[in-house]
Design a protein around this motif. Structure first.
Motif, mmCIF file in Angstrom:
data_model
loop_
_atom_site.group_PDB
_atom_site.id
_atom_site.type_symbol
_atom_site.label_atom_id
_atom_site.label_comp_id
_atom_site.label_asym_id
_atom_site.label_seq_id
_atom_site.Cartn_x
_atom_site.Cartn_y
_atom_site.Cartn_z
ATOM 1 N N GLY A 27 -14.719 -28.569 11.416
ATOM 2 C CA GLY A 27 -13.862 -28.987 10.519
ATOM 3 C C GLY A 27 -14.293 -30.338 9.913
ATOM 4 N N VAL A 28 -15.100 -31.277 10.565
ATOM 5 C CA VAL A 28 -15.572 -32.464 10.157
ATOM 6 C C VAL A 28 -16.638 -32.145 8.886
ATOM 7 C CG1 VAL A 28 -16.784 -34.722 10.716
ATOM 8 C CG2 VAL A 28 -15.133 -33.839 12.302
ATOM 9 N N LEU A 29 -17.513 -31.104 9.318
ATOM 10 C CA LEU A 29 -18.651 -30.765 8.418
ATOM 11 C C LEU A 29 -18.090 -30.221 7.175
ATOM 12 C CD1 LEU A 29 -21.116 -29.518 11.299
ATOM 13 C CD2 LEU A 29 -21.464 -31.397 10.025
ATOM 14 N N LYS A 30 -17.085 -29.320 7.433
ATOM 15 C CA LYS A 30 -16.338 -28.665 6.028
ATOM 16 C C LYS A 30 -15.752 -29.693 5.143
ATOM 17 C CE LYS A 30 -13.340 -24.808 5.215
ATOM 18 N NZ LYS A 30 -11.788 -24.394 6.015
ATOM 19 N N ALA A 31 -15.135 -30.666 5.878
ATOM 20 C CA ALA A 31 -14.591 -31.889 4.751
ATOM 21 C C ALA A 31 -15.837 -32.708 4.429
ATOM 22 C CB ALA A 31 -13.659 -32.780 5.852
ATOM 23 N N MET A 32 -16.714 -32.932 5.084
ATOM 24 C CA MET A 32 -17.730 -33.581 4.380
ATOM 25 C C MET A 32 -18.623 -32.796 3.266
ATOM 26 S SD MET A 32 -18.878 -36.114 7.313
ATOM 27 C CE MET A 32 -20.036 -37.017 6.131
ATOM 28 N N GLU A 33 -18.549 -31.583 3.457
ATOM 29 C CA GLU A 33 -19.162 -30.587 2.195
ATOM 30 C C GLU A 33 -18.178 -30.722 1.172
ATOM 31 O OE1 GLU A 33 -21.321 -27.243 3.796
ATOM 32 O OE2 GLU A 33 -21.426 -26.455 1.760
ATOM 33 N N ALA A 34 -17.009 -30.877 1.266
ATOM 34 C CA ALA A 34 -15.893 -30.479 0.211
ATOM 35 C C ALA A 34 -15.810 -32.032 -0.725
ATOM 36 C CB ALA A 34 -14.333 -30.200 1.038
ATOM 37 N N VAL A 35 -15.677 -32.962 0.336
ATOM 38 C CA VAL A 35 -15.456 -34.289 -0.558
ATOM 39 C C VAL A 35 -16.489 -34.644 -1.377
ATOM 40 C CG1 VAL A 35 -14.532 -36.621 -0.164
ATOM 41 C CG2 VAL A 35 -13.582 -34.876 1.042
ATOM 42 N N PRO A 36 -16.569 -35.175 -2.563
ATOM 43 C CA PRO A 36 -17.575 -35.463 -3.291
ATOM 44 C C PRO A 36 -17.767 -37.213 -3.165
ATOM 45 C CG PRO A 36 -15.879 -34.508 -4.855
ATOM 46 C CD PRO A 36 -15.168 -34.563 -3.407
ATOM 47 N N ARG A 37 -18.980 -37.546 -2.386
ATOM 48 C CA ARG A 37 -19.019 -39.027 -1.977
ATOM 49 C C ARG A 37 -19.480 -39.701 -3.204
ATOM 50 N NH1 ARG A 37 -23.384 -41.717 0.743
ATOM 51 N NH2 ARG A 37 -22.349 -43.426 2.526
ATOM 52 N N HIS A 38 -20.089 -38.951 -4.230
ATOM 53 C CA HIS A 38 -20.573 -39.993 -5.429
ATOM 54 C C HIS A 38 -19.322 -40.340 -6.289
ATOM 55 C CE1 HIS A 38 -20.129 -35.664 -7.066
ATOM 56 N NE2 HIS A 38 -20.112 -36.173 -8.339
ATOM 57 N N PHE A 39 -18.013 -39.832 -6.125
ATOM 58 C CA PHE A 39 -16.986 -40.250 -6.738
ATOM 59 C C PHE A 39 -16.613 -41.675 -6.076
ATOM 60 C CE2 PHE A 39 -14.403 -36.291 -8.116
ATOM 61 C CZ PHE A 39 -15.708 -35.654 -8.761
ATOM 62 N N PHE A 40 -17.334 -42.182 -5.194
ATOM 63 C CA PHE A 40 -16.884 -43.427 -4.439
ATOM 64 C C PHE A 40 -17.651 -44.606 -4.693
ATOM 65 C CE2 PHE A 40 -14.617 -40.134 -2.231
ATOM 66 C CZ PHE A 40 -13.432 -40.641 -1.893
ATOM 67 N N PHE A 41 -18.766 -44.120 -5.623
ATOM 68 C CA PHE A 41 -20.014 -45.011 -6.172
ATOM 69 C C PHE A 41 -19.952 -45.228 -7.509
ATOM 70 C CE2 PHE A 41 -23.728 -44.545 -2.800
ATOM 71 C CZ PHE A 41 -22.855 -44.247 -1.737
ATOM 72 N N ASP A 42 -20.271 -46.743 -7.889
ATOM 73 C CA ASP A 42 -20.206 -47.138 -9.249
ATOM 74 C C ASP A 42 -21.096 -46.120 -9.873
ATOM 75 O OD1 ASP A 42 -18.586 -48.967 -9.164
ATOM 76 O OD2 ASP A 42 -19.872 -50.403 -8.716
ATOM 77 N N SER A 43 -20.964 -45.676 -11.347
ATOM 78 C CA SER A 43 -21.855 -44.819 -11.783
ATOM 79 C C SER A 43 -23.496 -45.137 -11.892
ATOM 80 C CB SER A 43 -21.369 -44.546 -13.412
ATOM 81 O OG SER A 43 -20.999 -45.943 -13.902
ATOM 82 N N SER A 44 -23.643 -46.348 -11.861
ATOM 83 C CA SER A 44 -25.139 -46.622 -11.870
ATOM 84 C C SER A 44 -25.779 -46.415 -10.507
ATOM 85 C CB SER A 44 -25.312 -48.194 -12.520
ATOM 86 O OG SER A 44 -24.015 -48.751 -11.930
ATOM 87 N N PHE A 45 -25.098 -45.882 -9.525
ATOM 88 C CA PHE A 45 -25.694 -45.861 -8.110
ATOM 89 C C PHE A 45 -25.674 -44.489 -7.671
ATOM 90 C CE2 PHE A 45 -24.451 -50.404 -8.050
ATOM 91 C CZ PHE A 45 -25.750 -51.113 -8.259
ATOM 92 N N LEU A 46 -25.222 -43.594 -8.545
ATOM 93 C CA LEU A 46 -24.966 -42.220 -8.010
ATOM 94 C C LEU A 46 -26.058 -41.500 -7.317
ATOM 95 C CD1 LEU A 46 -22.814 -40.616 -10.994
ATOM 96 C CD2 LEU A 46 -22.042 -41.827 -9.101
#
Ligand code: SAM
Length: 216
Positions: A27-46
């Motif tokens: 369940g944890v691994l599936k959620a981590m594969e689903a949530v785009p972590r780059h959305f939580f970064f400023d665009s210069s650090f993607l």
């Protein structure tokens, strides 16, 4: 922001890396594969978003390392419909992982600029089951208690009694406890209205929980 095939591929690789490091809760691994972590970064650090590393998010704070997010979430044993309190919203990523696993999430942030940013971002992520609060997490959220689970994402010098009080009997509190040299990941299991057991898990290094007196 776009979630491209490239981002999805990088996320898959990151999840494989976390699995190799010992996380097994699907369940944890599936959620981590689903949530785009780059959305939580400023665009210069993607380009740093899919490294298994913490990263600065401003105000001297960090988005936690993905392995640490997975480790804490696995210990929390999240079930669909659980009412979960998070102390330390930061970027909002951990809250989003919990929501993606079907939890109803309440999250508190102590730094106003981070609170404002996360409150604006999370609805865009279609994380509707997350309520974001500005305040001091040491006190928890008595108005919304009790919670099935509580997760603290900054280092605490000791286990705050207010948080144990706000747990349901049988509930879990996952909290890194220790000083600036490193912390033990504690899982507190509330066994009755007045008792709890503490399990010690791995060693980690978090930014400290800020106390009430600091004006921010
Ligand atoms: N969970 C976050 C994420 O997914 O990005 C990362 C958390 S960061 C390691 C720790 C956060 O705890 C910081 O945003 C910090 O401002 C917040 N914090 C520190 N002391 C706090 C307190 N007393 N109450 C609530 N939040 C606090």
């Amino acid at each position: 922001m776009i979630d491209s095939y490239k981002h999805k591929g990088l996320r898959k690789q990151l999840v494989n890396e976390i699995r190799r490091k010992g996380i097994s809760d699907e369940g944890v691994l599936k959620a981590m594969e689903a949530v785009p972590r780059h959305f939580f970064f400023d665009s210069s650090f993607l380009k740093f978003a899919y490294d298994d590393q913490p990263f600065p998010i401003g105000a001297g704070q960090t988005i936690s390392q993905p392995y640490t997010v997975a480790y804490q979430t696995e210990l929390l044993n999240v079930k669909k419909g659980d009412k979960v309190l998070e102390i330390g919203t930061g970027s909002g990523y951990q809250a989003c992982i919990l929501a993606c696993m079907g939890a109803k999430v309440f999250t508190i942030e102590r730094i106003k600029s981070l609170y404002i940013k996360a409150k604006a971002l999370l609805p865009e992520m279609q994380c509707n089951s997350i309520k974001v609060f500005y305040g001091d997490g040491y006190k928890g959220l008595p108005t919304y208690a009790p919670f099935d689970k509580i997760i603290v994402t900054a280092a605490a010098p000791l286990i705050p009694e207010a948080l144990v009080e706000q747990l349901k009997i049988g509930g879990y509190l996952v909290i890194p406890v220790g000083g600036s040299g490193g912390q033990v990941m504690n899982r507190v299991i509330k066994t009755s209205g007045s008792d709890y057991e503490i399990e010690g898990h791995g060693l980690f290094r978090f930014v400290p929980l800020l106390n009430e007196r600091e004006d921010i």
